[in-house]
Design a protein around this motif. Structure first.
Motif, PDB file in Angstrom:
ATOM      1  N   ALA A   1     -12.655  -0.908  13.780  1.00 38.98           N
ATOM      2  CA  ALA A   1     -11.554  -1.724  14.456  1.00 38.98           C
ATOM      3  C   ALA A   1     -12.104  -2.313  16.223  1.00 38.98           C
ATOM      4  O   ALA A   1     -12.366  -1.779  17.178  1.00 38.98           O
ATOM      5  N   ASP A   2     -12.474  -3.984  15.587  1.00 38.56           N
ATOM      6  CA  ASP A   2     -12.301  -4.501  16.964  1.00 38.56           C
ATOM      7  C   ASP A   2     -11.394  -3.716  18.559  1.00 38.56           C
ATOM      8  O   ASP A   2     -12.014  -3.854  19.509  1.00 38.56           O
ATOM      9  N   SER A   3     -10.214  -2.994  18.362  1.00 41.52           N
ATOM     10  CA  SER A   3      -8.756  -2.914  18.618  1.00 41.52           C
ATOM     11  C   SER A   3      -9.777  -1.633  19.263  1.00 41.52           C
ATOM     12  O   SER A   3      -9.404  -1.239  20.209  1.00 41.52           O
ATOM     13  N   VAL A   4     -10.210  -1.012  18.685  1.00 43.67           N
ATOM     14  CA  VAL A   4     -11.077   0.660  19.309  1.00 43.67           C
ATOM     15  C   VAL A   4     -13.232   0.396  19.454  1.00 43.67           C
ATOM     16  O   VAL A   4     -12.823   1.532  20.106  1.00 43.67           O
ATOM     17  N   LYS A   5     -13.067  -0.477  19.114  1.00 44.07           N
ATOM     18  CA  LYS A   5     -14.894  -0.663  19.475  1.00 44.07           C
ATOM     19  C   LYS A   5     -15.007   0.345  20.875  1.00 44.07           C
ATOM     20  O   LYS A   5     -14.548  -0.506  21.618  1.00 44.07           O
TER      21      LYS A   5
END
Length: 123
Positions: A59-63
């Protein structure tokens, strides 16, 4: 029937790290893609990281902060979480599909789910 058991959750201050583990009954080599999802209170379950064949999806939030890995010899899947933020607070679930099954990636359409492990990040 495949059983998945998560562990490694806990409370952490922002900026810290945790490693979640998911133990699968039987061999993970017989499973298809495996992933981690999370669900915060009042929110829908969302995909965090998925491992499909040789590919990983985040997910973009954890990349750049989270890393998913798999050890078929130990029937384990891991989620290394670094630089934790308060918004990472959620119940984290391990999920898997059977062999020869298309990977849902971030759609919560997995056949097998664990009971979850709570991660709480304070500021």
């Amino acid at each position: 029937q495949v059983q998945l058991v998560e562990s490694g959750g806990g409370s952490m201050q922002a900026g810290g790290s945790l490693r979640l583990s998911c133990a699968a009954s039987g061999s993970t080599s017989r499973l298809g893609c495996m992933g981690w999802f999370r669900q915060a209170p009042g929110k829908e379950r969302e995909g965090v990281a998925v491992l499909y064949s040789e590919s990983t999806y985040y997910a973009d939030s954890v990349k750049g902060r989270f890393t998913i890995s798999r050890d078929d010899a130990k029937s384990m899947v891991y989620l290394q979480m670094n630089s934790l933020k308060p918004e990472d607070t959620a119940m984290y679930y391990c999920a898997a599909v059977g062999p020869y099954t298309a990977c849902p990636v971030f759609r919560p359409m997995y056949a097998h789910w664990g009971q979850g492990t709570q991660v709480t990040v304070s500021s």
